[in-house]
Design an enzyme around this catalytic site. Structure first.
Site, PDB file in Angstrom:
ATOM      1  CE1 TYR A 160      -4.094   1.951   0.753  1.00 35.16           C
ATOM      2  CE2 TYR A 160      -2.646   3.190   2.213  1.00 35.16           C
ATOM      3  CZ  TYR A 160      -3.840   3.063   1.539  1.00 35.16           C
ATOM      4  OH  TYR A 160      -4.794   4.047   1.643  1.00 35.16           O
ATOM      5  CG  ASP A 193      -9.170   8.562   4.247  1.00 31.23           C
ATOM      6  OD1 ASP A 193      -9.075   9.414   5.166  1.00 31.23           O
ATOM      7  OD2 ASP A 193      -8.244   8.301   3.474  1.00 31.23           O
TER       8      ASP A 193
END
Lengths: 129, 129
Positions: free
Chosen positions: A8, A32
């Site tokens: 990631y 998020d």
């Protein structure tokens, strides 16, 4: 899970939003920051990372990957070079100009090693300029 | 929330399990580590911290408190002096002798500023001796 977390970071810092999206399950959710509307499914997640990796934003790890059961949690700093607010992938108001944001992410994984939910913990008090 | 997190560390390192439990709502849950059976309610949580603060275990903060909506996430190291496995408050096997455990905790809060759920992310791969 540990490899997926490191991938990631590596993929984000390489600006490869499509490869990041491929770490997720088809029906995954990205929240998020926590408290905002989830991005649901691969199309929304792909768009999210396509935008998020624009503009030279970089992620800096600040601690180990903490793994419990099917989840991984980890801390990092987001170095934002200077995106325009209208270009952000995030549904909260951000200041203009360069900034650093302290974040903790939690990934939940399925048995295939794909991320099923991402929750990002950060808010205005975690932004420094 | 930021003050509650700092109080959590200060009270833990002072060995005051009862005062830590008072940071929680009456019907709160402690899931430590994630994947194990939750401790439900004040009696179970009080017992958990009474045991956890025995034996000289200390917590060392390793990063800021990341606050999103009604949640706070933060990283730390647990310095375990040398508890006996049968004395642990944790429902997983631990090695004997001194150890350091990397952990990320997430607290959810209610409108009264009390913790309603604690989730601790750590596992065998986060233990060093």
């Amino acid at each position: 899970m540990r490899e997926a977390v490191q991938a990631y970071f590596d993929l984000f810092n390489a600006g490869d939003g499509a490869a990041i999206a491929a770490l997720y399950a088809e029906d995954a959710q990205v929240i998020d920051p926590v408290g905002t509307e989830p991005k649901l499914g691969m199309a929304a997640i792909s768009e999210f990372y396509a935008v998020a990796t624009q503009g030279g934003t970089k992620l800096e790890r600040t601690g180990p990957t903490c793994i419990a059961d099917k989840s991984a949690a980890f801390s990092f700093k987001v170095h934002v070079a200077g995106i325009k607010p209208e270009d952000t992938a995030i549904d909260v108001a951000l200041p203009t100009g360069p900034m650093i944001i302290d974040v903790i992410d939690v990934f939940d994984f399925n048995d295939d090693g794909k991320i099923t939910q991402m929750r990002a913990y950060w808010g205005p008090s975690n932004i420094s300029q």
